[in-house]
Design a protein around this motif. Structure first.
Motif, mmCIF file in Angstrom:
data_model
loop_
_atom_site.group_PDB
_atom_site.id
_atom_site.type_symbol
_atom_site.label_atom_id
_atom_site.label_comp_id
_atom_site.label_asym_id
_atom_site.label_seq_id
_atom_site.Cartn_x
_atom_site.Cartn_y
_atom_site.Cartn_z
ATOM 1 N N ARG A 41 -0.359 -5.285 10.744
ATOM 2 C CA ARG A 41 -1.117 -4.458 11.669
ATOM 3 C C ARG A 41 -0.362 -4.574 13.020
ATOM 4 O O ARG A 41 -0.332 -3.696 13.722
ATOM 5 N N THR A 42 0.156 -5.960 13.183
ATOM 6 C CA THR A 42 1.114 -6.052 14.280
ATOM 7 C C THR A 42 2.276 -5.246 14.026
ATOM 8 O O THR A 42 2.620 -4.670 15.125
ATOM 9 N N ALA A 45 1.236 -1.891 15.032
ATOM 10 C CA ALA A 45 1.119 -1.669 16.475
ATOM 11 C C ALA A 45 2.312 -1.579 17.082
ATOM 12 O O ALA A 45 2.483 -0.780 18.242
ATOM 13 N N ARG B 24 -9.338 -2.225 8.639
ATOM 14 C CA ARG B 24 -8.737 -2.365 9.943
ATOM 15 C C ARG B 24 -7.353 -2.061 9.916
ATOM 16 O O ARG B 24 -6.779 -1.280 10.659
ATOM 17 N N THR B 25 -6.534 -2.138 8.773
ATOM 18 C CA THR B 25 -5.215 -2.060 8.643
ATOM 19 C C THR B 25 -4.999 -0.766 8.278
ATOM 20 O O THR B 25 -4.125 0.052 8.902
ATOM 21 N N ALA B 28 -5.037 1.210 11.634
ATOM 22 C CA ALA B 28 -4.025 1.073 12.297
ATOM 23 C C ALA B 28 -2.864 2.015 12.142
ATOM 24 O O ALA B 28 -2.179 2.504 12.659
ATOM 25 N N SER B 29 -2.761 2.064 10.542
ATOM 26 C CA SER B 29 -1.840 3.065 9.996
ATOM 27 C C SER B 29 -2.140 4.382 10.235
ATOM 28 O O SER B 29 -1.258 5.018 10.447
#
Lengths: 130, 107
Positions: A41-42, A45, B24-25, B28-29
């Motif tokens: 996720r980092t 981002a 969550r990932t 984000a993608s």
């Protein structure tokens, strides 16, 4: 760097990891997986930040805009590759009952993000004129 | 809830937490893929930009597929096995490919 190249083989080879040592408590593997996902996720981002610099600072000089965007995108790529590499190393260390690997990557990433942030502040204040 | 299910459940809810981490990932993608599409179509439509747009969409779908596979395993197995290295690698390489799309769009 040589260790990194050796680990790349393991990224694609599930059976090789499972041959080593004992299977750890499944909860440890899941914790390792969540850490991997947090790093991913980092990375996402940082890539989003690269797009944002390109899209939302259109008045910047081309070189600055592209330079900052590329720095963020490069950090994102490194972060994603390192995420999977670190995950493999942790998984293997847990199977062998060794200490978990230490890494200076988080410190380097923080420094890089800080440098990009300062550069962005300076560039936005000073370099408005294209 | 029947007593057997309560016995099978991990008291620390580790599989659930991991499942939500995957969720969550994917979010984000999704954000990154939407930014890619916005960037691609911002400066007018050209065949090259539409192609990069399509590739970004494909990468996003592939990422969703990997995540969906893992989420289903985590949701249905009481003591799930460790993540397979090729799935971890797939997730990371799809992220890298999205960054390559980004570089192509920014330059």
């Amino acid at each position: 760097m040589i260790g990194f190249a050796r680990n790349v083989r393991l990224w694609f080879a599930p059976q090789e990891i499972r041959q080593e040592g004992d299977t750890p408590d499944y909860r440890f593997s899941l914790a390792n997986e969540r850490t991997f996902l947090a790093w991913l996720r980092t990375a996402l981002a940082l890539i989003g930040g690269g797009f944002a610099v390109d899209q939302f600072l259109p008045d910047l000089r081309w070189a600055w805009r592209v330079g900052l965007a590329l720095a963020l995108l490069g950090a994102g790529v490194l972060c994603a590759l390192r995420a999977v590499n670190h995950w493999v190393r942790c998984e293997r260390a847990m199977r062998r009952g060794e200490d978990l690997p230490v890494s200076r990557f988080p410190a380097l990433l923080s420094l890089a993000v800080a440098v990009v942030a300062v550069a962005m502040v300076v560039v936005v204040l000073v370099g408005w004129e294209g | 809830m029947n007593p057997r299910a309560a016995e099978d459940r991990d008291p620390g809810l580790q599989p659930e937490r991991t499942r939500l981490a995957w969720r969550r990932t994917t979010l984000a993608s999704t954000v990154a893929a939407l930014l890619a599409v916005k960037t691609a179509l911002h400066g007018g439509v050209s065949p090259g930009r539409v192609a990069v747009c399509a590739v970004s969409g494909g990468l996003w779908l592939a990422f969703l597929l990997v995540a969906h596979h893992r989420i289903r395993t985590l949701a249905t197995t009481p003591r799930p096995q460790a993540l397979a290295p090729r799935h971890a690698t797939a997730g990371a390489l799809l992220t890298v490919a999205l960054a390559v799309c980004a570089v192509a769009l920014v330059l």
